[in-house]
Design a protein around this motif. Sequence first.
Motif: not given
Length: 291
Positions: A31-49
């Motif tokens: 469950l913890v990693m689900f929340v972490v991975s969701l946050g990582m995906n959102i962060f990467m989409y907007w900030n990966s550049v």
Amino acid sequence: MNMLKTTVLMAALMGILIAIGGAVGGSTGALVMFVVSLGMNIFMYWNSVDMCLKAYGAQEITREDAPNLYDLVERLAKRAELPMPRVCIIEADEPNAFATGRNPEHAAVAVTTGIMRVLNYEELAGVLSHELAHVKHRDILISTIAASMAGAISMIANVAQFGAIFGSSNNDDEEGGSNMATLLATAIIAPLAAGIIQMAVSRSREYDADAEGGNICGNPLYLANALEKIDYYAKHGEMPNATPATAHMFIINPFEGAGKRLANMFSTHPLTEDRIARLHEQASEKGITTV
């Protein structure tokens, strides 16, 4: 298609992280990693550049900083019917370049100081045209996301390996041995998963970008000559801060040199010789025989 691939990659990252969390911490860990991975995906989409640019110390420039480079990118972007991308320079002697961004409206093209020194104006035009072709084909989003994912998974693997080595000394019971085995498995599997993510970036994209780049700059031989020079330096030098997680973003794999065979296993670049041969064929079809 590239948007679909990006969605699949993001889902794959969530699955990998949830599996790791479940293996280490059971349902709570999952469950913890689900929340972490969701946050990582959102962060990467907007900030990966910005993450990719900062990883190589790329500095955005204006026309006043480097007028010849800026004007060349602007001219080629117009020929490609693309918005003007951000133009960045990386302080590195090795000649190389890459494009990044989540779409053509938010794209950036980065070149090293070495490539500006080694290539002539026409060859640099060929390289920039190749990178703009990636922007036009919308390869940049999946390349940037894959780089961020591979880096994140590699980091998790390093943490897991550290825990397996130093955490076992204080826990000798059966549960401790089980945890150590889980962490070791994570440390082994995660880098393989990162490699699989990188391999999801098709090698054919380089051939397509070469062909489109030859059309944008007007002479495929400009790019062919540039690739030959860049490949030589890649085989005889090493680019600072280069990592296997981001190698697929560059026009030439920065790990072409000897002693980098493991990194080459995960390369998403076709053989440079094959790319050059195709560019010569393209030039011949256009009736072009010289630069």
